[in-house]
Design a protein around this motif. Structure first.
Motif, PDB file in Angstrom:
ATOM      1  N   MET A  73       0.716  -0.957   0.091  1.00 61.87           N
ATOM      2  CA  MET A  73       0.137   0.148   0.256  1.00 61.87           C
ATOM      3  C   MET A  73       0.746   1.145   0.072  1.00 61.87           C
ATOM      4  N   VAL A  74       1.276   1.369  -1.138  1.00 59.55           N
ATOM      5  CA  VAL A  74       2.421   2.563  -0.708  1.00 59.55           C
ATOM      6  C   VAL A  74       1.927   4.107  -1.053  1.00 59.55           C
ATOM      7  N   GLU A  75       0.745   3.263  -1.807  1.00 61.25           N
ATOM      8  CA  GLU A  75      -0.295   4.998  -2.060  1.00 61.25           C
ATOM      9  C   GLU A  75      -0.651   6.070  -0.526  1.00 61.25           C
ATOM     10  N   ALA A  76      -0.995   4.214   0.400  1.00 60.43           N
ATOM     11  CA  ALA A  76      -1.256   5.341   1.653  1.00 60.43           C
ATOM     12  C   ALA A  76      -0.363   6.071   2.990  1.00 60.43           C
ATOM     13  N   ILE A  77       1.203   5.834   1.670  1.00 62.77           N
ATOM     14  CA  ILE A  77       2.281   7.143   2.815  1.00 62.77           C
ATOM     15  C   ILE A  77       1.339   8.106   1.892  1.00 62.77           C
ATOM     16  N   ASN A  78       1.630   9.321   3.742  1.00 59.66           N
ATOM     17  CA  ASN A  78       1.362  10.122   3.899  1.00 59.66           C
ATOM     18  C   ASN A  78       2.201  11.084   4.447  1.00 59.66           C
ATOM     19  N   LEU A  79       2.739  11.605   3.523  1.00 58.83           N
ATOM     20  CA  LEU A  79       3.713  12.654   4.420  1.00 58.83           C
ATOM     21  C   LEU A  79       3.990  14.341   3.863  1.00 58.83           C
ATOM     22  N   PRO A  80       4.093  14.921   5.439  1.00 59.01           N
ATOM     23  CA  PRO A  80       3.666  16.698   5.677  1.00 59.01           C
ATOM     24  C   PRO A  80       4.069  17.245   4.018  1.00 59.01           C
ATOM     25  N   PRO A  81       3.956  17.657   3.745  1.00 61.05           N
ATOM     26  CA  PRO A  81       4.147  18.931   2.820  1.00 61.05           C
ATOM     27  C   PRO A  81       5.406  19.141   2.212  1.00 61.05           C
ATOM     28  N   ALA A  82       6.343  19.668   1.353  1.00 62.43           N
ATOM     29  CA  ALA A  82       7.446  19.179   1.484  1.00 62.43           C
ATOM     30  C   ALA A  82       8.039  21.201   1.766  1.00 62.43           C
ATOM     31  N   GLU A  83       7.654  21.873   1.129  1.00 66.60           N
ATOM     32  CA  GLU A  83       7.200  23.463   2.227  1.00 66.60           C
ATOM     33  C   GLU A  83       7.197  23.508   3.914  1.00 66.60           C
ATOM     34  N   LEU A  84       6.851  22.892   4.607  1.00 64.08           N
ATOM     35  CA  LEU A  84       6.769  22.788   5.935  1.00 64.08           C
ATOM     36  C   LEU A  84       7.726  22.294   6.309  1.00 64.08           C
ATOM     37  N   TYR A  85       8.776  22.344   5.689  1.00 64.67           N
ATOM     38  CA  TYR A  85      10.395  21.658   6.495  1.00 64.67           C
ATOM     39  C   TYR A  85      10.924  22.872   6.660  1.00 64.67           C
ATOM     40  N   ARG A  86      10.650  23.767   5.092  1.00 68.94           N
ATOM     41  CA  ARG A  86      11.475  25.057   5.126  1.00 68.94           C
ATOM     42  C   ARG A  86      10.686  26.629   5.842  1.00 68.94           C
ATOM     43  N   HIS A  87       9.433  25.882   6.038  1.00 67.59           N
ATOM     44  CA  HIS A  87       8.797  27.230   6.952  1.00 67.59           C
ATOM     45  C   HIS A  87       9.160  26.989   8.380  1.00 67.59           C
ATOM     46  N   VAL A  88       9.201  26.120   8.757  1.00 64.44           N
ATOM     47  CA  VAL A  88       9.571  25.557  10.249  1.00 64.44           C
ATOM     48  C   VAL A  88      10.945  25.729  10.749  1.00 64.44           C
ATOM     49  N   GLU A  89      12.001  25.730  10.078  1.00 63.56           N
ATOM     50  CA  GLU A  89      13.187  26.046  10.224  1.00 63.56           C
ATOM     51  C   GLU A  89      13.234  27.770   9.803  1.00 63.56           C
ATOM     52  N   ASP A  90      12.175  27.818   9.250  1.00 62.82           N
ATOM     53  CA  ASP A  90      12.419  29.813   9.331  1.00 62.82           C
ATOM     54  C   ASP A  90      11.926  30.556  10.725  1.00 62.82           C
ATOM     55  N   ILE A  91      10.687  29.710  10.822  1.00 66.87           N
ATOM     56  CA  ILE A  91      11.108  30.249  12.554  1.00 66.87           C
ATOM     57  C   ILE A  91      11.007  30.151  13.557  1.00 66.87           C
ATOM     58  N   SER A  92      11.990  28.932  13.724  1.00 65.42           N
ATOM     59  CA  SER A  92      12.456  28.572  14.638  1.00 65.42           C
ATOM     60  C   SER A  92      14.132  28.479  14.915  1.00 65.42           C
ATOM     61  N   GLY A  93      14.356  28.429  12.834  1.00 65.40           N
ATOM     62  CA  GLY A  93      15.732  28.143  13.641  1.00 65.40           C
ATOM     63  C   GLY A  93      16.741  28.619  14.255  1.00 65.40           C
TER      64      GLY A  93
END
Length: 782
Positions: free
Chosen positions: A200-220
């Motif tokens: 069930m590869v289609e069941a894998i649900n990862l967070p949006p890629a841009e969210l990683y950049r946003h979290v680093e921008d805010i909390s770095g």
């Protein structure tokens, strides 16, 4: 189903229909049960069915869970349950390693999108030769018990204990197991190609890629400062506050990226064109000459994300920053280098009424270890598939209260983690315990974690070792434990690509790192070990480096334990019971017990000892409050089990009963013989009452022992002449004692503690005793 001989293990995998909320761990549960019917037994309980999981089954559940978890992909949140039952057990092939392989096969055949196939094996070492999946009989002579699991190319989990093997030997065993695992994985892959389900590869649900950049921008910047806080609680509070801030911005208010903010922003009123209010649309048509442009705001668009995704990403970003700090700055959160250990402090004897106690502190991890000594009744019973009564005379119980990590939570029965950590510490300490011939006590160690910031199980090993010494247990030598960590992909953070091994890891380094390797032993060898991997396996060279670095860490800890202040007492506590083990002939055990247990009960009442354990093999263990009551009970048992010889003379013996045909005389406590009326006097007596009464004391000689073991006594044989009056032979003084020769064969022998892996019989002190020792021995029962 997977079989090994006539041992059969069934395993199934089932998934929920809908995904669950993401959590810190993949939502997987493992259940393992040994059906008693597998060995042809049934439960002794009222319901005749298996109930609550036993400690052994819990440990096997952990063995199954730990290698499977790293193979699960991120973003797969369907709750998965693994059910494993032992349906047949031949008593030869152990089912636990079969259960690990069965779970790996079931996962490989299922729809769960696991990354790689796993298998498990057990490795033993017999006569310096490694054996793959040895039988239970072979394991009795094995110096190593290694359970391991992995893929065809890497190691995922090891756990076990050994008799202080060197790191080199352990690595050779792991290499042998890796070869066996590789062959099993190849066979599983062939099976999957034949009848495996689509993943069930289609069941894998990862967070949006841009969210990683946003979290680093805010909390770095703030995240870097928070990770530099040395103390655990303040650092955790700072990270929690920063996490709440990031969640509020990204999931409630929305976030505008820095790129969008960098350009000029025009006022919305300046770009909106007023529409003609008098415009009339007829027949649904619009004049072609009119141009209608919908006003579009150039205000930056705010992005909103789910709170669950933000939490997951914040955790990953925090781990990334922590790993980067360790690799780039070569400093950990508390300022240590990779090989440096936290400050160590230990104290013994802090609990005045306990038999032994120690408080071991390493950094922000602290364990209070307490030792209690008792008799056989305190031994822990073990319920296994084999229909035999087993018990442990040494066990360690580990308690991890919520307060140790500054939290509020439920307390009650031990959870799987507590059972697993307690067993690891128990296995580490057991090899250094004395044989039961030297120390015939049941030993219980309690380790309560009062503060925790990583490696609490290894703190239990160190604290338990000190507490054993404080209780006066003559251990062979001290042992210590250490937890090792790993940052595998250092090139990602500016390193040279070489894996970075961390000594004495903290809780955050355990959570953010790639490995948790616990190793216990002394400076010469290993007694217990456990390794968990958070990535898809490590190689033998990495493990070798970790084991060698762990050996250096143990040496340092052992040196610090020698500085314990106050030091261990190393003497038996005055509050501990006194225990003596003696050996009698097996056919004499019933004389000690008596009809319905009357004799043994009377001994307990008369002497005041705590307990007397008389076993069928002739072993008698006496537990007393002091030496006086112990010696008194020992003398009674010696007299009860003695083998009188024809011709022996017994003086000052009490007449217990008078019958028409003679008198029953007690020649020793609990041992009576018949002095026939014809043997009471040299002259004729019409009845025994004419010369004697109950309570009188006389001297008698043993003249016969019949086939039933009954004693025939004679008073007449001791008379100087036939004309002496019967009354003149009465003895009223209590100072006379029986005359008895102590023979070498009558000396007691001590029992030995049964080894967990190797049966050893140690010679007793009596076998090497000198004639002078035999004469002075107070324990002279046969």
């Amino acid at each position: 189903m997977v079989t090994d001989g006539e041992t059969i293990v069934y395993c199934s995998v089932c998934m929920a229909d809908t995904p669950s909320d993401p959590s810190d761990f993949f939502p997987m549960s493992v259940h393992y049960q040994e059906r008693l019917s597998a060995a042809g037994r049934t439960s002794g309980g009222f319901f005749k069915r298996e109930g609550r999981a036993k400690d052994h089954e819990v440990l096997v559940c952990r063995l199954i869970d730990r290698p499977l978890r790293p193979t699960m992909p991120k973003g797969f949140y369907y709750e998965t349950q693994i059910l494993s039952w032992v349906f047949s057990y031949d008593g030869i092939h152990s089912p636990d390693c079969v259960a690990v392989t069965a779970a790996g096969i079931a996962m490989a055949l299922s729809e769960v999108p696991n990354k790689q196939t796993i298998a498990g094996v057990r490795i033993g070492m017999i006569n310096d030769q490694f054996v793959v999946n040895p039988t239970t009989e072979q394991m009795e002579d094995s110096e190593l018990d290694l359970m391991m699991a992995g893929t065809d190319s890497a190691i995922l989990m090891i756990e076990g204990f050994c008799d202080f093997l060197t790191e080199e030997k352990l690595l050779q065993a792991v290499e042998t197991g890796q070869v066996a695992i590789r062959e099993i994985c190849k066979a599983i892959d062939v099976l999957v190609q034949t009848c495996g389900k689509k993943k069930m590869v289609e069941a894998i649900n990862l967070p949006p890629a841009e969210l990683y950049r946003h979290v680093e921008d805010i909390s770095g910047d703030e995240l870097v400062k928070a990770l530099q806080i040395k103390e655990k609680i303040p650092r955790r509070k700072a990270l929690s506050a920063l996490e709440e801030k990031v969640i509020m911005i990204l999931s409630e208010q929305g976030y505008v990226s820095k790129d969008e903010l960098s350009g000029p922003i025009e006022n919305l009123a300046d770009i909106v064109e007023e529409e003609d209010e008098d415009e009339v649309i007829e027949d649904g048509e619009v004049d072609e000459g009119d141009v209608h442009i919908k006003p579009v705001s150039r205000k930056p668009h705010r992005q909103l994300f789910s709170e669950v995704d933000v939490k997951l990403v914040f955790k990953e970003v925090s781990s990334k920053y922590l790993r980067r700090r360790i690799v780039e700055g070569e400093k950990r959160s508390d300022g240590r280098s990779a090989c440096e250990l936290r400050p160590i402090n230990s104290q013994c004897g802090i609990l005045p009424r306990a038999h032994g106690s120690a408080l071991f502190t390493r950094g922000e991890t602290q364990a209070l270890a307490v030792v209690t000594l008792g008799d056989y009744q305190m031994a822990q019973r073990i319920d296994t598939l084999v229909d035999t009564e087993e018990s442990k005379s040494f066990y360690l119980q580990y308690t991890f209260p919520p307060s140790s990590v500054g939290e509020v939570g439920r307390t009650g029965a031990p959870n799987r983690r507590e059972i697993g950590h307690g067993m690891l510490a128990e296995r580490a300490l057991e090899p250094v315990l004395p044989a039961e011939v030297d120390f015939p006590y049941t030993i219980r160690v309690e380790s309560t974690i009062t503060e925790s910031n990583g490696s609490s199980s290894m703190a239990s090993v160190c604290g338990g070792c000190l507490a054993l010494q404080d209780a006066g247990v003559p251990i062979k030598f001290p042992v210590a434990g250490i937890a090792m960590g790993l940052v595998l992909d250092t090139q990602e953070f500016g390193g040279d690509g070489t894996p970075l091994i961390l000594s004495d890891i903290t809780g955050s380094e355990d959570a953010s790192g790639d490995m948790d390797l616990k190793v216990a032993g002394n400076e010469h060898g290993i007694s217990a070990f456990q390794m968990d991997i958070k990535v898809v396996g490590i190689t033998l060279p990495v493990m070798e480096q970790a084991l060698l670095q762990a050996r250096d860490g143990r040496k340092h800890i052992l040196n610090e334990m020698l500085k314990c202040s106050p030091p261990p007492c190393k003497a038996l506590s005055p509050h501990a019971p006194v225990i003596h083990v003696m050996k009698v002939k097996p056919n004499k055990v019933n004389l000690i017990i008596g009809s319905g247990g009357r004799t043994i009960k009377s001994i307990l009442e008369e002497t005041g000892v705590y307990a007397i354990d008389a076993r069928d093999d002739g072993t008698v263990k006496i537990t007393a409050r002091d030496m006086e009551s112990l010696e008194k009970s020992k003398n009674i048992i010696t007299n009860l089990t003695m083998v009188p010889k024809v011709g022996e003379i017994f003086r000052n013996c009490e007449i217990k009963t008078i019958a028409p045909y003679g008198a029953f005389v007690e020649i020793a406590p609990g041992r009576e013989g018949l002095c026939h009326i014809s043997e009471l006097s040299s002259s004729w007596l019409a009845k025994a009452e004419d010369a004697y009464k109950v309570g009188d004391r006389i001297d008698v000689k043993l003249i016969e022992i019949n086939d039933k073991g009954q004693l025939r006594l004679s008073c007449k044989a001791l008379l100087p002449d036939a004309n002496q009056e019967p009354g003149s032979i009465k003895q009223q003084t209590s100072s006379s004692v029986k005359e008895k020769v102590v023979y070498k064969d009558d000396i007691i022998k001590m029992t030995t503690r049964r080894s967990r892996r190797k049966k050893e019989v140690e010679p007793s002190a009596a076998e090497n005793a000198t004639p002078k020792t035999l004469e002075n021995s107070t324990a002279d029962s046969p």
